[in-house]
Design a protein around this motif. Structure first.
Motif, PDB file in Angstrom:
ATOM      1  N   TRP A 219      -3.222  -4.496  -0.869  1.00 56.58           N
ATOM      2  CA  TRP A 219      -4.646  -4.237  -1.101  1.00 56.58           C
ATOM      3  C   TRP A 219      -5.550  -5.219  -0.352  1.00 56.58           C
ATOM      4  O   TRP A 219      -6.745  -5.287  -0.610  1.00 56.58           O
ATOM      5  CB  TRP A 219      -4.970  -4.173  -2.596  1.00 56.58           C
TER       6      TRP A 219
ATOM      7  N   SER B 259      -1.207   1.154   1.570  1.00 56.12           N
ATOM      8  CA  SER B 259      -2.286   0.212   1.837  1.00 56.12           C
ATOM      9  C   SER B 259      -3.658   0.821   1.611  1.00 56.12           C
ATOM     10  O   SER B 259      -3.936   1.945   2.026  1.00 56.12           O
ATOM     11  CB  SER B 259      -2.191  -0.269   3.295  1.00 56.12           C
ATOM     12  N   THR B 260      -4.526   0.043   0.944  1.00 53.38           N
ATOM     13  CA  THR B 260      -5.968   0.281   0.988  1.00 53.38           C
ATOM     14  C   THR B 260      -6.569  -0.823   1.852  1.00 53.38           C
ATOM     15  O   THR B 260      -6.149  -1.976   1.788  1.00 53.38           O
ATOM     16  CB  THR B 260      -6.597   0.231  -0.414  1.00 53.38           C
ATOM     17  N   HIS B 261      -7.565  -0.479   2.663  1.00 51.23           N
ATOM     18  CA  HIS B 261      -8.127  -1.431   3.608  1.00 51.23           C
ATOM     19  C   HIS B 261      -9.417  -0.852   4.187  1.00 51.23           C
ATOM     20  O   HIS B 261      -9.652   0.351   4.133  1.00 51.23           O
ATOM     21  CB  HIS B 261      -7.136  -1.704   4.744  1.00 51.23           C
TER      22      HIS B 261
ATOM     23  N   PHE C  23     -12.518   2.507  -4.087  1.00 56.00           N
ATOM     24  CA  PHE C  23     -11.222   1.844  -4.212  1.00 56.00           C
ATOM     25  C   PHE C  23     -10.414   2.454  -5.352  1.00 56.00           C
ATOM     26  O   PHE C  23      -9.222   2.752  -5.207  1.00 56.00           O
ATOM     27  CB  PHE C  23     -11.419   0.347  -4.452  1.00 56.00           C
TER      28      PHE C  23
ATOM     29  N   LEU D 209      -6.849   4.459  -5.226  1.00 54.54           N
ATOM     30  CA  LEU D 209      -5.735   3.994  -6.048  1.00 54.54           C
ATOM     31  C   LEU D 209      -5.168   5.138  -6.883  1.00 54.54           C
ATOM     32  O   LEU D 209      -3.952   5.380  -6.892  1.00 54.54           O
ATOM     33  CB  LEU D 209      -6.229   2.861  -6.950  1.00 54.54           C
TER      34      LEU D 209
ATOM     35  N   ILE E 295      -2.568   6.157  -3.766  1.00 59.26           N
ATOM     36  CA  ILE E 295      -1.577   5.080  -3.801  1.00 59.26           C
ATOM     37  C   ILE E 295      -0.595   5.237  -4.961  1.00 59.26           C
ATOM     38  O   ILE E 295       0.627   5.281  -4.773  1.00 59.26           O
ATOM     39  CB  ILE E 295      -2.275   3.709  -3.879  1.00 59.26           C
TER      40      ILE E 295
ATOM     41  N   ALA F 289      -6.206  -2.838 -10.716  1.00 58.05           N
ATOM     42  CA  ALA F 289      -5.098  -2.449  -9.834  1.00 58.05           C
ATOM     43  C   ALA F 289      -3.800  -3.112 -10.273  1.00 58.05           C
ATOM     44  O   ALA F 289      -2.732  -2.492 -10.244  1.00 58.05           O
ATOM     45  CB  ALA F 289      -5.436  -2.821  -8.398  1.00 58.05           C
TER      46      ALA F 289
END
Length: 309
Positions: free
Chosen positions: A161, A183-185, A219, A223, A227, A266
């Motif tokens: 993250w 991945s979050t970005h 975000f 998620l 994700i 998260a």
């Protein structure tokens, strides 16, 4: 909840130039944040020293040797545009690898429930044979490989993250169906990788890019909708978090406006998923986070949640 905290003063000896965002003060503020009374139950151990055999789990021998032979006897040298070596960098990196491998040992053998490694230099930009983005060796990738090699773990999921895409971790596992990288970005942003279309040879690369100015709702949507479902479906035996905190609203290197509550949420979501899929086994490894206030508060929220606070 038994949460193991690993760090070592050697990690302070990786020196960077004045004004460089990745600096020893980052670990010092983490240490101070975790001195609060709420963390009295944290299991604290000094990270053991790893060696080059750990680095070889994710990097070629020539690359590891080149890093070692480039170490300066004094001063600081650049090995990439933004990545440096100082006389203490090798020892710092070996402590980082020792922390990550030991955390895996303790979590996989169920001696502790989960672990957090406060280490530097960070790792997720280090590709198989290229240092970049402040990173020399890919700590999370090496932790995953160590779990597979030493403990017979079949499937590992890595959730990154950090606000910058972990191009190195993606590079290392691009053709590996036994490791899921999610991945979050922020995108576009350094290093320029991380499009949703980048999926790997076995559809085990999961990118959920965010845009500058995005905050908690975007975000949390990434998620919940991207994700977590992909990690759940992968059904890993171990989850590793590449825990960068530079998506915090205070951070100077990006423009994603997360708060400490987002990192806590998260973390809780990953713990709940781990309870369902892999006996709660989670190892968290510090990556980025360059505003000292934002970093300390975010780590405190993260570790509080790991302790099931």
């Amino acid at each position: 909840m038994n949460t193991l905290y690993l760090s070592h003063p050697d990690c302070l000896d990786h020196q960077t130039q004045l004004g460089h965002p990745e600096r020893a003060d980052r670990l010092l503020v983490v240490e101070r944040a975790l001195e609060q009374e709420i963390f009295s139950g944290l299991l604290r151990e000094s990270a053991p020293r790893g060696d080059e055999t750990l680095a070889l789990l994710a990097h070629p021998e020539d690359y590891v040797r080149d890093i070692y032979e480039a170490l300066p006897r004094e001063d600081i040298i650049n090995v990439a545009d933004d990545t440096v070596l100082s006389p203490g960098s090798w020892n710092a990196a070996m402590r980082a690898l020792g922390a990550c491998s030991y955390a895996v040992d303790e979590v996989v053998t169920r001696k502790v429930d989960n672990a957090f490694c406060a280490i530097r230099p960070p790792g997720h930009h280090a590709e198989r044979d290229r240092p970049m983005g402040f990173c020399l060796f890919n700590n999370a990738a090496i932790a995953a490989r160590h779990a597979q090699k030493e403990h017979g773990v079949d499937r590992v999921a890595i959730f990154d993250w950090d606000v910058h895409h972990g191009n190195g971790t993606q590079d290392i596992f691009w053709a590996d169906k036994s490791v899921l990288y999610a991945s979050t970005h922020e995108m576009p942003l350094f290093p320029g990788t991380g499009a949703a279309s980048e999926r790997g040879e076995h559809d085990t690369i999961v990118n959920a890019p965010l845009h500058a100015g995005d905050g908690s709702p975007a975000f949390r949507e990434a998620l919940e909708s991207v994700i977590l479902p992909r990690i759940e479906a992968f059904s890993p035996d171990l989850i590793i978090i590449s825990a960068g905190f530079d998506a915090h609203w205070r951070d100077p290197l990006a423009n994603i406006n997360l708060t400490e509550a987002d990192f806590a949420l998260a973390t809780r979501a990953i713990l709940n998923l781990a309870d369902r899929r892999c006996g709660g086994r989670v190892v968290s490894i510090l990556e980025g986070g360059y505003d000292l206030v934002g970093l300390s508060r975010s780590v405190a929220a993260h570790v509080t949640t790991l302790m099931r606070g």
